[in-house]
Design a protein around this motif. Structure first.
Motif, PDB file in Angstrom:
ATOM      1  N   GLY A  20       0.823  -1.259  -0.028  1.00 59.26           N
ATOM      2  CA  GLY A  20       0.122  -0.161  -0.011  1.00 59.26           C
ATOM      3  C   GLY A  20       0.806   1.298  -0.017  1.00 59.26           C
ATOM      4  N   PRO A  21       1.759   1.309   0.765  1.00 59.57           N
ATOM      5  CA  PRO A  21       2.737   2.669   0.785  1.00 59.57           C
ATOM      6  C   PRO A  21       3.390   2.797  -0.356  1.00 59.57           C
ATOM      7  N   ALA A  22       3.528   1.707  -1.206  1.00 60.37           N
ATOM      8  CA  ALA A  22       4.314   2.026  -2.518  1.00 60.37           C
ATOM      9  C   ALA A  22       3.178   2.457  -3.500  1.00 60.37           C
ATOM     10  N   LEU A  23       2.268   2.008  -3.409  1.00 60.94           N
ATOM     11  CA  LEU A  23       1.135   2.481  -4.271  1.00 60.94           C
ATOM     12  C   LEU A  23       0.719   3.778  -4.080  1.00 60.94           C
ATOM     13  N   ALA A  24       0.721   4.297  -2.767  1.00 62.07           N
ATOM     14  CA  ALA A  24       0.480   5.538  -2.430  1.00 62.07           C
ATOM     15  C   ALA A  24       1.564   6.706  -2.251  1.00 62.07           C
ATOM     16  N   ALA A  25       2.772   6.150  -2.821  1.00 59.64           N
ATOM     17  CA  ALA A  25       3.849   7.112  -2.656  1.00 59.64           C
ATOM     18  C   ALA A  25       3.850   8.210  -3.478  1.00 59.64           C
ATOM     19  N   GLY A  26       2.942   7.982  -4.673  1.00 59.67           N
ATOM     20  CA  GLY A  26       3.150   9.103  -5.650  1.00 59.67           C
ATOM     21  C   GLY A  26       1.683  10.160  -5.085  1.00 59.67           C
ATOM     22  N   ARG A  27       1.082   9.813  -4.312  1.00 62.58           N
ATOM     23  CA  ARG A  27      -0.296  10.502  -3.721  1.00 62.58           C
ATOM     24  C   ARG A  27       0.381  11.448  -2.747  1.00 62.58           C
ATOM     25  N   PRO A  28      -0.314  12.755  -2.665  1.00 60.40           N
ATOM     26  CA  PRO A  28      -0.312  13.471  -1.668  1.00 60.40           C
ATOM     27  C   PRO A  28      -1.066  13.142  -0.474  1.00 60.40           C
ATOM     28  N   PRO A  29      -0.762  13.357   0.860  1.00 60.79           N
ATOM     29  CA  PRO A  29      -1.399  12.786   1.901  1.00 60.79           C
ATOM     30  C   PRO A  29      -2.824  13.215   2.107  1.00 60.79           C
ATOM     31  N   LEU A  30      -3.292  14.446   1.356  1.00 57.18           N
ATOM     32  CA  LEU A  30      -4.627  14.913   1.554  1.00 57.18           C
ATOM     33  C   LEU A  30      -5.509  14.095   0.640  1.00 57.18           C
ATOM     34  N   THR A  31      -4.748  13.660  -0.395  1.00 58.73           N
ATOM     35  CA  THR A  31      -5.537  12.865  -1.655  1.00 58.73           C
ATOM     36  C   THR A  31      -5.684  11.432  -1.075  1.00 58.73           C
ATOM     37  N   ALA A  32      -5.031  10.932  -0.442  1.00 58.15           N
ATOM     38  CA  ALA A  32      -4.879   9.557  -0.048  1.00 58.15           C
ATOM     39  C   ALA A  32      -5.969   9.602   1.133  1.00 58.15           C
ATOM     40  N   ALA A  33      -6.341  10.508   1.806  1.00 55.86           N
ATOM     41  CA  ALA A  33      -7.182  10.585   2.775  1.00 55.86           C
ATOM     42  C   ALA A  33      -8.639  10.898   2.431  1.00 55.86           C
ATOM     43  N   PHE A  34      -8.955  10.994   1.176  1.00 52.48           N
ATOM     44  CA  PHE A  34     -10.043  11.550   0.432  1.00 52.48           C
ATOM     45  C   PHE A  34     -11.396  10.630   0.764  1.00 52.48           C
ATOM     46  N   PRO A  35     -11.176   9.335   0.652  1.00 49.78           N
ATOM     47  CA  PRO A  35     -12.318   8.442   1.164  1.00 49.78           C
ATOM     48  C   PRO A  35     -12.766   8.433   2.485  1.00 49.78           C
ATOM     49  N   MET A  36     -11.802   8.512   3.342  1.00 47.27           N
ATOM     50  CA  MET A  36     -11.950   8.909   4.861  1.00 47.27           C
ATOM     51  C   MET A  36     -12.927  10.193   5.054  1.00 47.27           C
ATOM     52  N   THR A  37     -12.426  11.054   4.310  1.00 48.33           N
ATOM     53  CA  THR A  37     -13.045  12.394   4.428  1.00 48.33           C
ATOM     54  C   THR A  37     -14.670  12.332   3.950  1.00 48.33           C
ATOM     55  N   CYS A  38     -14.577  11.380   2.991  1.00 53.63           N
ATOM     56  CA  CYS A  38     -16.039  11.335   2.265  1.00 53.63           C
ATOM     57  C   CYS A  38     -16.983  10.633   3.471  1.00 53.63           C
ATOM     58  N   ARG A  39     -16.156   9.659   4.014  1.00 49.12           N
ATOM     59  CA  ARG A  39     -17.041   8.894   5.156  1.00 49.12           C
ATOM     60  C   ARG A  39     -17.449   9.843   6.317  1.00 49.12           C
ATOM     61  N   LEU A  40     -16.700  10.376   6.657  1.00 53.63           N
ATOM     62  CA  LEU A  40     -16.703  11.470   7.597  1.00 53.63           C
ATOM     63  C   LEU A  40     -17.984  12.326   7.570  1.00 53.63           C
ATOM     64  N   LEU A  41     -17.796  12.917   6.447  1.00 54.10           N
ATOM     65  CA  LEU A  41     -19.146  13.909   5.800  1.00 54.10           C
ATOM     66  C   LEU A  41     -20.398  13.173   5.639  1.00 54.10           C
ATOM     67  N   ALA A  42     -20.150  11.800   5.233  1.00 53.64           N
ATOM     68  CA  ALA A  42     -21.391  11.208   5.133  1.00 53.64           C
ATOM     69  C   ALA A  42     -21.892  10.819   6.474  1.00 53.64           C
ATOM     70  N   LEU A  43     -21.098  10.721   7.379  1.00 51.24           N
ATOM     71  CA  LEU A  43     -21.603  10.663   8.843  1.00 51.24           C
ATOM     72  C   LEU A  43     -22.109  11.766   9.239  1.00 51.24           C
TER      73      LEU A  43
END
Length: 329
Positions: A37-60
């Motif tokens: 996973g870290p290798a796959l996410a190495a090229g992504r900014p941290p904020l982008t990687a957290a986008f699914p969790m942000t969507c879940r929090l907003l949904a809740l």
């Protein structure tokens, strides 16, 4: 005003941090395993990687908001009572183009002054049903009795001199207005005629129309609009263009008085705009209405919108977690 039906539901927002627990437990249990996973996410900014969790929090958060029951409360007044049924009869003959109704900033035609005064008259009688008849060489119903003030104001503003012909069928107009009021449920029924009283067209004599109105319990109030002397008119000269000419446009006070008297109404003289305003105010005072405002609150719920947004956010989060942001064990 935006209110909440169940504000105590907002206390559930304190439980939102618990959404991170499964993620922390998952990380703790995978320390001894190879993780790409870290290798796959190495090229992504941290904020982008957290986008699914942000969507879940907003949904809740949207779910909690939906449980709180947000709603827009609009306070209005509904008028209750039998009310009064009124028909306005407005002369559109050539004499109503006379420019002899001065206002503080300008001089307007008789018809424009009547339209403004009639609109104020209607605004001062909320809940009453008011209709409109226009007449020239013929009479026709513009608007049946209604409590829709916007429609009446627009109909008054659209009236134009000559739209019903150059002559004056005042008797036909009163007869048509009386027909519109037949069977009306109001406490009182009345016709208000605005014009110069010079009836020279139509099939019904004004006096006969007045007697027919009286027989049905309908009072006719007449307002003689304009001065007695020669009045200024704006005309289009074929060579000189627009110019002001003076022509005789006297008000037949005797005919208007007879029409009102035979029906049990009253005649009012309006030589200028202030006198016209006083005339319509006097008519309004003579026919009091029982319509009373009853405060009401219209509630527009937003809980379904919040719930729908929560579903969209959860769907988006799930889709991103299974594709673009997929984590491999």
């Amino acid at each position: 005003m935006l209110t909440l039906a169940r504000p105590e539901a907002l206390a559930l927002a304190a439980l939102l941090p618990l959404a991170f627990v499964p993620r922390l437990v998952s990380r703790r249990g995978s320390l001894g395993m190879a993780d790409v996973g870290p290798a796959l996410a190495a090229g992504r900014p941290p904020l982008t990687a957290a986008f699914p969790m942000t969507c879940r929090l907003l949904a809740l958060g949207c779910v909690i908001l939906a449980l709180a029951g947000p709603r827009l409360v609009t306070e209005t007044s509904v008028y209750r009572g039998r009310g009064v049924d009124i028909m306005l009869a407005v002369d559109l003959s050539e004499s109503m183009a006379a420019l002899d109704m001065p206002l503080p900033d300008r001089t307007v035609s008789r018809l424009e002054a009547v339209a403004q005064a009639a609109a104020r008259f209607a605004a001062d009688r909320p809940g009453d049903r008011i209709g409109l008849v226009a007449f020239g060489s013929r009479a026709y119903v513009v608007l049946p009795p209604t409590d829709d003030r916007a429609a009446l104001t627009q109909a008054l503003a659209r009236m134009a001199v000559g739209a019903a012909g150059r002559r004056t069928a005042m008797g036909d107009a009163v007869g048509l207005a009386v027909k519109q009021l037949a069977g009306a449920p109001g406490l009182a029924k009345l016709v208000v005629v605005f014009g110069d009283g010079l009836s020279n067209a139509g099939e019904v004599r004004p006096a006969d129309a007045a007697r027919a109105a009286a027989a049905r319990g309908i009072a006719v109030f007449t307002v003689g609009v304009g001065g007695n002397g020669p009045a200024p008119f704006l005309v289009n000269h074929p060579l000189l263009g627009q110019e002001i000419v003076r022509e005789n446009a006297a008000v037949d006070t005797a005919a208007l008085t007879e029409l009102a008297t035979l029906s049990g109404g009253a005649f009012f003289r309006a030589e200028d705009a202030p006198a016209l305003a006083q005339a319509v105010a006097a008519v309004s005072k003579r026919t009091a209405s029982d319509m009373k405002p009853v405060p009401t609150a219209e509630k527009t719920p937003f809980a379904p919108l919040a719930a729908a947004l929560a579903i969209c956010l959860l769907t988006l989060s799930r889709g991103l977690s299974a594709t673009r942001f997929l984590r491999l064990p």
